[in-house]
Design an enzyme around this catalytic site. Structure first.
Site, mmCIF file in Angstrom:
data_model
loop_
_atom_site.group_PDB
_atom_site.id
_atom_site.type_symbol
_atom_site.label_atom_id
_atom_site.label_comp_id
_atom_site.label_asym_id
_atom_site.label_seq_id
_atom_site.Cartn_x
_atom_site.Cartn_y
_atom_site.Cartn_z
ATOM 1 C CG HIS A 46 42.273 38.324 43.899
ATOM 2 N ND1 HIS A 46 43.087 39.533 43.270
ATOM 3 C CD2 HIS A 46 42.815 38.486 44.675
ATOM 4 C CE1 HIS A 46 43.325 40.403 44.420
ATOM 5 N NE2 HIS A 46 43.234 39.391 45.275
ATOM 6 C CD GLU A 64 39.878 39.498 40.343
ATOM 7 O OE1 GLU A 64 41.587 38.847 39.656
ATOM 8 O OE2 GLU A 64 40.522 39.946 41.299
ATOM 9 C CG HIS A 66 44.701 39.724 39.603
ATOM 10 N ND1 HIS A 66 44.434 40.332 40.385
ATOM 11 C CD2 HIS A 66 45.983 39.435 39.461
ATOM 12 C CE1 HIS A 66 45.886 39.079 40.984
ATOM 13 N NE2 HIS A 66 46.467 39.193 40.616
ATOM 14 C CD GLU A 77 43.710 43.993 38.219
ATOM 15 O OE1 GLU A 77 42.769 43.838 38.236
ATOM 16 O OE2 GLU A 77 44.038 44.552 39.561
#
Lengths: 611, 233
Positions: free
Chosen positions: A90, A93, A219, A289
């Site tokens: 992504h 990020e 992420h 994350e």
């Protein structure tokens, strides 16, 4: 003049020394160009240990590249395990690019002085790809772009741009519950699985690896450490193993700055990377994350002062995965000659390279089991480290032995769990086991025992016996298994959640002259399977959860001498009906057959050490 | 030629190249607005028709692409759409599929701007369009090519988005139970984070107006927040 040359030379030396010693600056975010430059400089500075590599090009033609770290970086060594770290699926990020870069720097600058790291890295090929989505990443850094862009930059041809790369993988792709069919949405999954060159390149890159072990796909944000499945709230096969690694990683992260990552994101994501790689390869794949915990859209652009602490706390989890993948200390033998190498067996096309279901480290006292009796089950665990491993957990399971076994598996029953201190060398760990009184699915008193050893410094990364030195398996019979004259039976269960092709191959090498063993093809599927047709598969296909019995016919000549013994080895293999690399999973059975001292003779097959 | 002359010529050449690029860009810009639906860019599919076959799942779709080299134009639910011909269709039939010719203009959609005049959003919806964003001077709508032609016949002023990429809105959604996060995700919200609040939990995320409409219809309390820097509406 000479003095000038000398001074010039000295200045050059100082400059190059400074270049070698210079650390990468993580006080500011990298730009796409500076990130590549720093990565490339690392490879140049540590040329003996690293090399840049390219996996493909993005939709806009940018090169997707990474750094390979290995003692022989120019050689793709099939004997080594492959561990992969990837960032920036992504675009927005940015911390997810900084962390892999920091990992590369750490590994390369510490290798020479850290024998522990050397020991693990020497067995591995570490592949670090900081940015899988270079177009999106560039767009977020472009003043004319958009800092909070998430997808790649495909022109969808309908007035919109971008596909969410982490919704574009081929496992469970297309579920509306975890991705969007609408091109404008940030979770748009693309027109088809692997429609994007970035995901297709990454898929092909992993498929080309000889021995994929583990993966972290970085992420941001929310401070979570996620594991498969992403597409459903249900548990995957091997949930216990994945949960153990995830929770252990969370503890390692928390120990640095006290940030406690969660385990649950509370929503589903279909077509996600870790699901695909766990499903396809049983490759331990996780999604950290990272920072921060909250912040709205601004959470994707935390201040640059967060880069270093974020890197610091995520480093131990990455290093632990490297250690688990390359540096086993605790292990259980899969077969008598096993030295702990992974994989201990591979499918050769004509059988498994080693019968990995005959661990000599798993035994009972007494040897002969009687249903309902309580016996001592001994599991020998080897510790190759020089130090005691305190707090190791040894779990023992039993299950109905079938082809397609893994530990733990959905039908395995926990015999017991012990937390023990394991000094260097071999340590037996004993369990009390009450042997089941019933029969297995084909009416025999025949059970398989699997043992798993876990330790925070030595974790199993998969559930497949042959792929993990932390797991061993062995079967036990409770009585002579008289299956009837010249007829043996083998059970096969598909524990995968996709249809599989089943094939049984008989190893006839150890048969006496004149003996014959046949495994007749199973009846065809009730209705043709289109996936099998597409792949040209002619053998029996098992749907998920389906169990079938395979008869094995044994023909012994009339002239067989009483007392003659023979070993029949049945190799079973299950190959998922999926596109791409179809990894063979399976198992095997070994039957001891003896010709009794009688006339006329009956053949009594005895199963031994099989599963 | 001396160095100075050479540098001047180089500068002139660079300037010329720049002007050519600029004029090309400007001409492209000019063509990207005010197109009629007949002119909408189409996939490179001349001479091939649009077909559909039914598949079980994405794995089967992947196998078709890998084994039969039939590239999907779109997979939606259990439908595999492709540009094909009789040869491809015969191949698929041999593998048990039943290709059905479909009108791609009923299947493929586009995102366009509809300039607000006297028309109402209701008229747009009646024509089958989905309103993705409601802006002060225009709507961003999703519609099939057939629906776009209808909109134009009805007098709507339809324009290509050109370089004006649609940006979703920042939203705060209140939920009472964590299990509702999945429900919100299922309504195509790009979820950033979920935090505990006094009344339950709060989700911060990004969503388009069609998604926000569905959230509200499902009973969720949705608050629209300020756009982040870089969003021009």
């Amino acid at each position: 003049m000479n003095k000038r040359i000398l001074l010039y030379g000295l200045a050059l030396c100082l400059c190059s020394a400074q270049h070698v010693l210079a650390q990468i600056d993580f006080t500011q975010y990298h730009t796409p160009a500076s990130l590549l430059s720093d990565l490339s400089n690392l490879a140049t500075t540590h040329a003996a240990l690293s090399q840049m590599f390219i996996i493909g090009t993005s939709i806009e033609g940018r090169v997707i590249q990474g750094i390979k770290i290995s003692t022989n970086p120019g050689v793709d060594d099939p004997a080594k395990g492959d561990v992969v770290f990837v960032g920036v699926h992504h675009a927005r990020e940015w911390l997810a690019a900084e962390m892999p870069l920091r990992l590369a720097e750490y590994l390369l600058t510490n290798y020479a002085t850290d024998p522990g790291l050397q020991a693990c890295m020497n067995n591995l090929q570490i592949w670090i790809i900081p940015v899988l989505n270079p177009d999106g990443y560039a767009y977020t850094a472009d003043p004319n772009g958009y800092r909070y862009w998430r997808k790649n930059r495909r022109n969808n041809g309908d007035g919109t741009f971008g596909v969410d790369l982490n919704r574009n993988y081929g496992y469970q792709w297309g579920l509306n519950s975890g991705s969007s069919p609408n091109t404008n949405d940030d979770t748009y999954r693309g027109t088809a699985p692997f429609s994007e060159p970035e995901t297709a390149a990454f898929r092909d890159f992993i498929a080309a690896r000889h021995n994929p072990r583990a993966m972290l796909t970085y992420h941001t944000y929310s401070e979570l450490f996620l594991r498969p499945w992403a597409y459903t709230t249900g548990d995957p096969p091997g949930e216990q193993t994945l949960a153990y690694v995830a929770q252990d990683s969370i503890a390692k992260i928390a120990a640095v700055h006290g940030e406690t990552y969660g385990e649950n994101i509370w929503y589903t994501s279909s077509g996600e990377a870790t699901d695909y790689f766990w499903s396809q390869y049983r490759m331990a794949a996780f999604t950290p994350e990272m920072r921060p915990t909250t912040g709205g859209v601004g959470g994707f652009s935390p201040p640059a002062s967060e880069i270093i602490p974020n890197n610091e706390e995520n480093l131990p989890a990455a290093l632990a995965l490297i250690k688990d993948s390359g540096c086993r200390a605790l292990w259980i033998k899969d077969y008598p000659g096993d030295s702990g190498t992974e994989p201990s067996a591979v499918w050769t096309g004509s059988g498994w390279s080693h019968a990995f279901w005959v661990s000599p480290d798993i035994s009972t006292v007494p040897l002969t089991l009687v249903g309902g009796s309580t016996v001592t089950l001994n599991v020998v665990v080897h510790n190759d480290a020089n130090a005691t491993k305190n707090g190791a957990v040894v779990r023992a399971y039993y299950t109905d032995p079938r082809i397609s076994l893994e530990f733990p598996n959905p039908v395995a029953v926990l015999i017991g769990q012990q937390t023990v201190n394991l000094p260097a060398g071999d340590t037996p760990v004993s369990f009390s086991w009450t042997v089941p009184t019933g029969t297995n699915i084909w009416g025999e008193h025949h059970w398989c025992v699997g043992a798993v050893v876990l330790h925070p410094d030595d974790r199993p990364l998969t559930t497949q016996i042959q792929l993990s030195s932390n797991i061993g398996g062995r079967n036990f019979e409770t009585v002579d298994a008289v299956a009837g004259d010249r007829l043996l039976m083998v059970a096969i269960t598909n524990h995968f959640d996709v249809p599989v092709e089943y094939e049984a191959l008989i190893n006839r090498e150890k048969l006496p002259r004149g003996w014959e063993v046949l495994a007749p093809p199973l009846p065809p599927n009730p209705r043709p399977n289109r996936k099998a047709l597409l792949l040209g598969v002619k053998s029996r296909v098992l749907e998920p959860g389906e169990t079938v019995l395979q008869p094995i016919h044994l023909h012994v000549p009339e002239t067989a001498r009483p007392g003659t013994k023979a070993t029949i080895e049945v190799n079973g293999v299950l190959k998922p009906l999926v596109p791409g690399k179809r990894v063979a999973m399976g198992n095997g059975f070994v039957f001891d057959v003896r010709v009794p001292n009688c006339k006329p003779c009956k053949i009594y097959p005895r199963k031994r050490a099989t599963q | 030629m001396n160095n100075r002359t050479s540098a001047r010529n180089q500068l002139l050449r660079s300037g010329l190249v720049f002007l050519i690029c600029l004029s090309t860009l400007l001409s492209l810009e000019g063509t990207s607005s005010g197109q009629s639906s007949q002119d909408y860019p189409q996939p490179n599919d001349k001479g091939r028709s649009f077909y559909r076959i039914d598949v079980e799942d994405s794995i089967e779709a992947g196998l078709i692409e890998q084994q039969l080299k039939v590239k999907p134009a779109l997979i939606r639910s259990r439908s595999f759409y492709y540009y094909g011909n009789e040869e491809i269709n015969q191949l698929l039939r041999r593998h048990g599929y039943e290709p059905v010719r479909v009108n791609r203009e009923d299947v493929l959609t586009r995102l366009v701007m509809v300039i607000r005049k006297k028309d109402t959003e209701e008229d747009l919806v009646k024509a089958g369009a989905t309103v993705v964003l409601r802006e002060r001077e225009y709507w961003v709508v999703r519609a099939t090519l057939t629906q776009l032609q209808l909109l134009e016949r009805l007098g709507f002023l339809v324009e290509e988005l050109g370089r004006r990429e649609p940006r979703h809105r920042q939203v705060r959604i209140a939920i009472s139970r964590l299990e509702q996060v999945a429900e919100v995700g299922g309504l195509r919200v790009d979820i950033y984070d979920t935090t505990k609040s006094e009344k339950g939990y709060v989700i911060l995320g990004g969503a388009f107006d069609d998604s926000i409409d569905e959230l509200k219809a499902a009973g969720f309390e949705v608050e629209i927040l300020a756009d982040p820097p870089g969003v021009i509406r």
